[in-house]
Design a protein around this motif. Structure first.
Motif, PDB file in Angstrom:
ATOM      1  N   THR A 360      26.756 -40.883 -29.882  1.00 36.91           N
ATOM      2  CA  THR A 360      27.051 -39.743 -30.179  1.00 36.91           C
ATOM      3  C   THR A 360      25.974 -39.240 -31.374  1.00 36.91           C
ATOM      4  O   THR A 360      26.088 -37.850 -31.645  1.00 36.91           O
ATOM      5  N   ASP A 361      25.228 -39.897 -31.703  1.00 33.86           N
ATOM      6  CA  ASP A 361      24.226 -39.609 -33.051  1.00 33.86           C
ATOM      7  C   ASP A 361      24.758 -38.789 -34.013  1.00 33.86           C
ATOM      8  O   ASP A 361      24.501 -37.945 -34.700  1.00 33.86           O
ATOM      9  N   ALA A 362      25.933 -39.238 -34.427  1.00 32.45           N
ATOM     10  CA  ALA A 362      26.682 -38.761 -35.519  1.00 32.45           C
ATOM     11  C   ALA A 362      25.962 -39.025 -36.844  1.00 32.45           C
ATOM     12  O   ALA A 362      25.252 -39.934 -37.048  1.00 32.45           O
ATOM     13  N   VAL A 363      25.877 -37.800 -37.479  1.00 37.24           N
ATOM     14  CA  VAL A 363      25.160 -37.648 -38.736  1.00 37.24           C
ATOM     15  C   VAL A 363      25.977 -37.731 -40.119  1.00 37.24           C
ATOM     16  O   VAL A 363      25.508 -37.037 -40.887  1.00 37.24           O
ATOM     17  N   LEU A 364      26.950 -38.369 -39.992  1.00 38.22           N
ATOM     18  CA  LEU A 364      27.799 -38.347 -41.198  1.00 38.22           C
ATOM     19  C   LEU A 364      27.380 -38.829 -42.513  1.00 38.22           C
ATOM     20  O   LEU A 364      28.079 -38.467 -43.638  1.00 38.22           O
ATOM     21  N   SER A 365      26.190 -39.570 -42.361  1.00 35.44           N
ATOM     22  CA  SER A 365      25.590 -40.123 -43.764  1.00 35.44           C
ATOM     23  C   SER A 365      25.026 -38.979 -44.551  1.00 35.44           C
ATOM     24  O   SER A 365      24.907 -39.061 -45.692  1.00 35.44           O
ATOM     25  N   PHE A 366      24.358 -37.911 -43.775  1.00 32.00           N
ATOM     26  CA  PHE A 366      23.850 -36.808 -44.793  1.00 32.00           C
ATOM     27  C   PHE A 366      24.447 -35.704 -44.754  1.00 32.00           C
ATOM     28  O   PHE A 366      23.948 -34.723 -45.303  1.00 32.00           O
ATOM     29  N   CYS A 367      25.187 -35.237 -43.568  1.00 32.06           N
ATOM     30  CA  CYS A 367      25.846 -33.872 -43.682  1.00 32.06           C
ATOM     31  C   CYS A 367      27.132 -33.909 -44.481  1.00 32.06           C
ATOM     32  O   CYS A 367      28.152 -33.810 -43.952  1.00 32.06           O
ATOM     33  N   HIS A 368      26.841 -34.178 -45.854  1.00 38.13           N
ATOM     34  CA  HIS A 368      27.985 -34.203 -46.612  1.00 38.13           C
ATOM     35  C   HIS A 368      28.374 -32.875 -47.246  1.00 38.13           C
ATOM     36  O   HIS A 368      29.289 -32.748 -47.887  1.00 38.13           O
ATOM     37  N   ARG A 369      27.881 -31.870 -46.800  1.00 35.93           N
ATOM     38  CA  ARG A 369      28.434 -30.439 -47.143  1.00 35.93           C
ATOM     39  C   ARG A 369      29.380 -29.923 -46.400  1.00 35.93           C
ATOM     40  O   ARG A 369      30.098 -29.036 -46.278  1.00 35.93           O
TER      41      ARG A 369
END
Length: 560
Positions: A360-369
């Motif tokens: 899924t290429d989830a980017v939860l690590s840096f899309c914290h806004r």
């Protein structure tokens, strides 16, 4: 501190330390932001109807009229991201972003917003697009900080208390709707994924949980026995849960010495194959993720995919697959599933054994806004394991090709009673019976595909066909459907199995058209590499060419 009862103390401490480092250094650690990091921040304020990438490409093309499309693509990290968001929205507003329009004088200033519900005396907390249509610069003060907006420019800022424009305070009352506070307690007895929304679709989260939304814009968070502050009015609570899980300690036999092979601002060397070879020696299962981003059809030449631009993130895959350096391909991904599936079928048709997987290429690590990054598992790969489910048995099933990947529906394939990953040794003319089954309301069409054609197509549920063995081939099943609430990919529902291989008279599948397609790919890739010239020495370029030549030998032998 990440005080989460679902996590071991060591994991909670590690997450807290990571968040502290991220907040102090930023996600790029002081380096120039990569284009996809910029994009991930911007898409907090956009949805699939408002294309970020196309808008940014147009912006850069206007600024760089002499640049080629590939050069523009390479410089997407340089866009004015706030103006891209403004232009992509085209005057429309989403609930996540209010707008303060600076009109041509004397019409002044206009505040536009979807009012966000706040509880009791909570302060305003929202994002504000400062959008100027004026021919001269403008200065605005937001919460005591001055921001200069260039002519016809834009700026996205956070706002809590006050905005001053043209020397006068702006009435921020339209930004919020105040409601009486209440609380709801959520318990299921085990960790689940929850969504709590009020009538206007606004999401509500437990204290300290990041305000994540999925690909449909629906809020979500994870946990059990949670207390959520909500407005004292009708709300909707949705709960769901993914696959069962347990803990297992598994990993490589040692640490790799190389963590990337070419990065922004560095030479494109060594080839990916160097890292692949090392990781294979350490026991890794390897594959390419989010490979293709623009459509590639069954009739397209490889030039459609092998470009210097953004379309292809897996240019070396044709060489690495031939040399046995990768095991899988994420046919299901966040980008173009159809393009990846097309290339995948070319690769297996050319004699490469690759397993279908999902990423899924989830980017939860840096899309914290807050971001439209779907929850983990919105695409999945299922593997048939022998014996108990462990990390080791799952990895073995992946290597054996006993998988299907899906956005949600269940997909089954049987060829004479054999499933994905199996090989049938047939005599010429021998007949096989093929059955495909699907479960899931989002499926609209089933397909049975072989190396050279769509053998059968029909409605969901069950599809059967027979095949008389001629040339060696493979059989895969594909399920498709349009947009559906259960599906998070913008193109709709999709599932794809790994192949059942049909050997005939002792020969493996190596369809000449697919082998030549792969050889043409390598020729085009060598041209792209020669054009890019991101090398420090001639020998570095030569290492890539030598890799392609090794792969060419493999493909040419299959033609023989």
């Amino acid at each position: 501190m990440c005080d989460d009862p679902l996590l071991p103390d060591a994991v909670s401490r590690a997450l807290a330390e990571y968040r502290d480092l991220r907040d102090r250094h930023g996600v790029c650690w002081g380096e120039e932001p990569l284009s996809y990091v910029v994009q991930a921040w911007a898409t907090v304020f956009l949805d699939h109807r408002h294309p970020y990438w196309d808008t940014g490409m147009r912006q850069l093309a206007e600024r760089l009229p002499e640049a080629s499309e590939d050069e523009v693509d390479d410089r997407m990290g340089e866009v004015d991201v706030d103006r891209v968001v403004r232009d992509a929205l085209g005057g429309e507003l989403l609930p996540s972003l209010a707008a303060l329009r600076l009109r041509l004088r004397p019409s002044g200033v206009t505040l536009e917003a979807h009012a966000r519900t706040v509880l009791g005396d909570e302060p305003i907390r929202t994002w504000l697009l400062l959008d100027s249509s004026r021919d001269e610069p403008a200065t605005l003060i937001v919460d005591g900080t001055a921001y200069e907006i260039p002519p016809h420019g834009a700026k996205i800022v956070g706002v809590r208390r006050e905005v001053v424009a043209d020397g006068a305070p702006i009435d921020l009352a339209p930004l919020t709707r105040r409601a009486e506070a209440a609380t709801v307690r959520l318990r299921a007895g085990f960790p689940c994924r929850w969504s709590v929304t009020s009538a206007d679709g606004q999401g509500w989260y437990p204290e300290g949980r990041p305000p994540k939304v999925d690909g449909h814009g629906r809020p979500y968070f994870h946990g059990d026995d949670l207390v959520v502050a909500v407005p004292a009015e009708p709300i909707t609570v949705t709960v769901t849960r993914g696959m069962e899980y347990t803990e297992s300690e598994v990993g490589l036999r040692g640490l790799p010495e190389r963590f990337h092979t070419g990065f922004s601002g560095t030479v494109d060397w060594p080839p990916n194959a160097v890292a692949c070879e090392e990781l294979h020696r350490l026991g890794a299962v390897l594959g390419y993720g989010h490979p293709f981003h623009s459509p590639v059809s069954d009739d397209d030449p490889p030039e459609k995919a092998v470009t210097r631009g953004r379309n292809c993130s897996a240019r070396e895959i044709v060489a690495d697959a031939a040399l046995g350096l990768i095991d899988t391909l994420d046919v299901l991904n966040h980008s173009s599933i159809s393009a990846t599936a097309t290339v995948y079928r070319r690769l297996i048709g050319a004699g490469n054994r690759l397993t279908v997987t999902a990423g899924t290429d989830a980017v939860l690590s840096f899309c914290h806004r807050g971001t439209s990054s779907g929850p983990p598992g919105w695409e999945r790969v299922y593997a048939r394991v022998d014996g108990p489910l462990t990390a080791e048995s799952f990895a073995e099933a992946i290597l054996m090709g006993r998988t299907f990947a899906t956005t949600g529906p269940w997909l089954g394939l049987s060829v004479n009673g054999h499933g994905p990953g199996d090989t049938l040794d047939l005599a010429p003319g021998e007949r096989v019976e093929i059955t495909v089954t699907s479960v899931g309301p989002e499926v609209e069409t089933l397909e049975i595909r072989t190396a050279d054609r769509v053998l059968a197509q029909g409605p969901p549920g069950r599809l059967t066909a027979t095949l008389d063995a001629g040339e060696a081939t493979y059989v895969v099943a594909v399920a498709t459907g349009g947009p559906h609430p259960r599906t998070f990919h913008r193109s709709g529902a999709y599932a794809h199995t790994s192949p059942v291989y049909l050997n005939v008279a002792g020969k493996h599948v190596a369809r000449p058209e697919d082998v030549w397609w792969c050889l043409d790919w390598l020729d085009r890739l060598e041209e792209v590499l020669r054009e890019s010239r991101v090398f420090a020495t001639k020998d570095q370029y030569g290492d890539h060419v030598a890799l392609y030549d090794r792969a060419r030998q493999v493909y040419r032998a299959r033609l023989g």
